[in-house]
Design a protein around this motif. Structure first.
Motif, PDB file in Angstrom:
ATOM      1  N   THR A 130       2.943 -14.147  -3.171  1.00 47.42           N
ATOM      2  CA  THR A 130       1.312 -12.991  -3.264  1.00 47.42           C
ATOM      3  C   THR A 130       2.453 -11.297  -2.450  1.00 47.42           C
ATOM      4  OG1 THR A 130      -0.624 -12.710  -2.290  1.00 47.42           O
ATOM      5  CG2 THR A 130       1.498 -13.777  -0.933  1.00 47.42           C
ATOM      6  N   PHE A 131       1.231 -10.995  -2.371  1.00 45.48           N
ATOM      7  CA  PHE A 131       1.633  -9.806  -2.198  1.00 45.48           C
ATOM      8  C   PHE A 131       0.913  -9.359  -0.813  1.00 45.48           C
ATOM      9  CE2 PHE A 131       3.008  -9.633  -6.781  1.00 45.48           C
ATOM     10  CZ  PHE A 131       3.846  -8.270  -6.297  1.00 45.48           C
ATOM     11  N   ASN A 132       1.066  -9.038   0.660  1.00 48.39           N
ATOM     12  CA  ASN A 132       0.388  -9.264   1.848  1.00 48.39           C
ATOM     13  C   ASN A 132       1.390  -8.176   2.893  1.00 48.39           C
ATOM     14  OD1 ASN A 132       2.369 -10.436   3.324  1.00 48.39           O
ATOM     15  ND2 ASN A 132       1.473 -12.528   2.661  1.00 48.39           N
TER      16      ASN A 132
ATOM     17  N   ALA B  68       1.970  -3.215  -0.410  1.00 46.16           N
ATOM     18  CA  ALA B  68       3.310  -4.268  -1.415  1.00 46.16           C
ATOM     19  C   ALA B  68       3.591  -4.493  -2.645  1.00 46.16           C
ATOM     20  CB  ALA B  68       2.827  -5.952  -0.658  1.00 46.16           C
ATOM     21  N   ALA B  69       2.742  -4.516  -3.613  1.00 45.55           N
ATOM     22  CA  ALA B  69       3.398  -3.647  -5.000  1.00 45.55           C
ATOM     23  C   ALA B  69       4.214  -2.886  -5.489  1.00 45.55           C
ATOM     24  CB  ALA B  69       2.366  -4.114  -5.941  1.00 45.55           C
TER      25      ALA B  69
ATOM     26  N   THR C  51      -5.004 -11.583   4.112  1.00 47.84           N
ATOM     27  CA  THR C  51      -4.361  -9.687   4.101  1.00 47.84           C
ATOM     28  C   THR C  51      -2.813 -10.231   5.447  1.00 47.84           C
ATOM     29  OG1 THR C  51      -5.404  -8.430   5.620  1.00 47.84           O
ATOM     30  CG2 THR C  51      -5.290  -8.487   2.820  1.00 47.84           C
ATOM     31  N   GLU C  52      -3.282 -10.524   6.317  1.00 49.76           N
ATOM     32  CA  GLU C  52      -2.085 -10.888   7.159  1.00 49.76           C
ATOM     33  C   GLU C  52      -1.136 -12.131   7.209  1.00 49.76           C
ATOM     34  OE1 GLU C  52      -5.127 -11.088  10.516  1.00 49.76           O
ATOM     35  OE2 GLU C  52      -6.055  -8.908  10.433  1.00 49.76           O
ATOM     36  N   GLY C  53      -1.447 -12.844   5.758  1.00 49.44           N
ATOM     37  CA  GLY C  53      -0.612 -13.923   6.159  1.00 49.44           C
ATOM     38  C   GLY C  53      -0.902 -15.250   7.030  1.00 49.44           C
ATOM     39  N   GLN C  54      -2.192 -15.536   6.890  1.00 46.23           N
ATOM     40  CA  GLN C  54      -2.050 -16.490   7.514  1.00 46.23           C
ATOM     41  C   GLN C  54      -3.590 -16.822   7.395  1.00 46.23           C
ATOM     42  OE1 GLN C  54      -0.336 -17.572  10.241  1.00 46.23           O
ATOM     43  NE2 GLN C  54      -1.913 -18.737  12.107  1.00 46.23           N
TER      44      GLN C  54
END
Length: 456
Positions: free
Chosen positions: A197-199, A237-238, A88-91
């Motif tokens: 993706t949705f983050n 995010a969506a 969720t944090e992108g990494q």
């Protein structure tokens, strides 16, 4: 409580309000069965041929209990819960696969863009049959995910199965995957926006990508929003992505077990593209949060949908940490989500306005019932709640034939054609040479520049 929406078991997902309901089984029967569980653990501990790890036994039992509910409810051990939060944090460190379980097999929902898995040619629908030479049949998503994770720079051998092909073993070198969820570029007179993706960063990254395209192409005439093989992500995010193209109106609603458990999410004024024509690309790897966006933009007639019917994952999972996450978490289905028109996507998906396969192989998958890759294929999937069903096996309306240049992205080319027609399918140019066109109820035939669709 931190809430996420999950796509399958390894992707991040939709937030929802969890409601704790009492079991319909009489309490005394529940307690009796819990005592039975304890008896079985005790017998295994004392009588099994080799010493056992009770912690692993109980974690496996928890996982089995949750997956018996539906394909997306799951028990997440502490390591998998940590991975979920990292995503969720992108990494995170890994091979870049979004996976789920079906019939004792673990399948790929989608490979992440530019990840080791994507570079190795892994595709949506591939089955993970072995890891490091060990049979993966019967493993849970959590177990497979744990085997695929590891320190950056280390490698893992994975064998994949794909319809009509021999098993293929590839060596994937794990990387620190810094997920840039949005990329953009200029395509002729139009802007191309890829959301992988949705983050937590997706809304901001989309705004920046649109601004960059406007700066590079001040007279941009429309946009393509590519959601293919996007397995989903965070609900917020969506909503942000949908809101970027809408001036007003509902984006999505989610409805739980009780009539009063309804949450609605609406757009705020301001379309970042100024109302320019928009095409959304989807395929059977587009799931959950991707379907929220596609459904909202389709229902509001803001975009034309091009590609193949999406995955059909319309259920909401709430992630509930256990003892502040020290004992992992439960990902449990708490609601279904609905498009603005009130349609449930669960087991149905978003049908495109213009059905186009990217390749002959994709067209074959759609035309063969035993290999349709979707939520509807799961024996334990929730029903749609509205009585509708996903369209059965059929030949897609358009698909590249043998003569078409396989290096070209045909779905993207048709999306651009739709933009050139101003979003009006009645003005869409005829498919180019080498494309197989199928009329409803007819056998596929090679397109010969017929007059079925007018030129621009």
């Amino acid at each position: 409580m931190r809430k996420l929406l999950l796509v399958g078991c390894a992707a991040l997902v939709l937030g929802g309000s969890a409601a704790v309901a009492t079991s319909q089984t009489p309490r005394n029967e529940t307690f009796r069965m819990l005592e039975l569980f304890g008896d079985v653990v005790g017998i295994v501990e004392q009588a099994y041929v080799v010493p056992v790890d009770n912690k692993k036994l109980i974690e496996a039992a928890l996982a089995g209990m949750m997956t018996a509910l539906d394909p997306h409810s799951n028990y997440l051990p502490p390591s998998n819960y940590d991975e979920l939060r990292e995503r969720t944090e992108g990494q995170y460190s890994g091979v870049g696969l979004t996976i789920t379980s079906e019939g004792g097999l673990v399948k790929v929902i989608s490979p992440m863009d530019e990840s080791p898995a994507a570079k190795a040619g892994v595709q949506a629908g591939d089955v993970i049959s072995a890891i490091e030479g060990q049979n993966a049949a019967g493993l849970t998503v959590s177990q497979v995910s744990e085997k695929l994770r590891g320190a950056a720079g280390t490698s893992v051998r994975v064998t994949f199965l794909r319809d009509g092909e021999e098993p293929r073993e590839v060596t994937l070198t794990r990387e620190i995957i810094k997920v840039q969820s949005v990329t953009g570029r200029v395509e002729g007179d139009f802007g191309y926006l890829r959301v992988s993706t949705f983050n937590e960063n997706t809304g901001r990254e989309l705004s920046e990508a649109i601004a960059k395209i406007k700066a590079q192409k001040p007279g941009v005439k429309g946009y393509v929003l590519d959601l293919r093989n996007n397995g989903g992500g965070l609900l917020n995010a969506a909503i942000d992505v949908s809101d970027a193209f809408l001036e007003r109106g509902e984006i999505v609603s989610q409805r739980g077990r009780k009539p009063e458990q309804i949450q609605r999410y609406s757009a705020k004024p301001g379309d970042l593209t100024g109302g320019l024509p928009l095409v959304v690309l989807v395929n059977y790897g587009s799931a959950s949060a991707s379907e929220i966006v596609a459904g909202a933009l389709k229902d509001h007639e803001r975009a034309t949908i091009v590609g193949l019917t999406s995955f059909g994952k319309g259920s909401v999972q709430t992630v509930i940490p256990l003892r502040q996450g020290r004992d992992g978490a439960l990902s449990i289905t708490t609601a279904r989500y609905y498009t603005p028109s009130g349609a449930s996507i669960q087991k149905i998906g978003i049908e495109p306005d213009l059905e186009v396969a990217r390749s002959e192989a994709e067209a074959r998958i759609v035309s063969r019932s035993s290999f349709i890759y979707s939520e509807a294929a799961y024996a334990t999937a929730l029903d749609s709640s509205i009585g509708a069903e996903r369209k059965g096996p059929h030949t897609p309306r358009e698909a590249p034939g043998e003569a078409y240049d396989k290096e070209k992205d045909y779905q993207l080319q048709r999306a651009l054609d739709v933009l050139r027609a101003g979003g009006d399918l009645s003005k869409l140019s005829a498919p180019p040479e080498g494309i197989v066109v199928t009329e409803p109820g007819s056998e596929p035939k090679a397109d010969e520049g017929s007059e079925e669709t007018p030129e621009d």
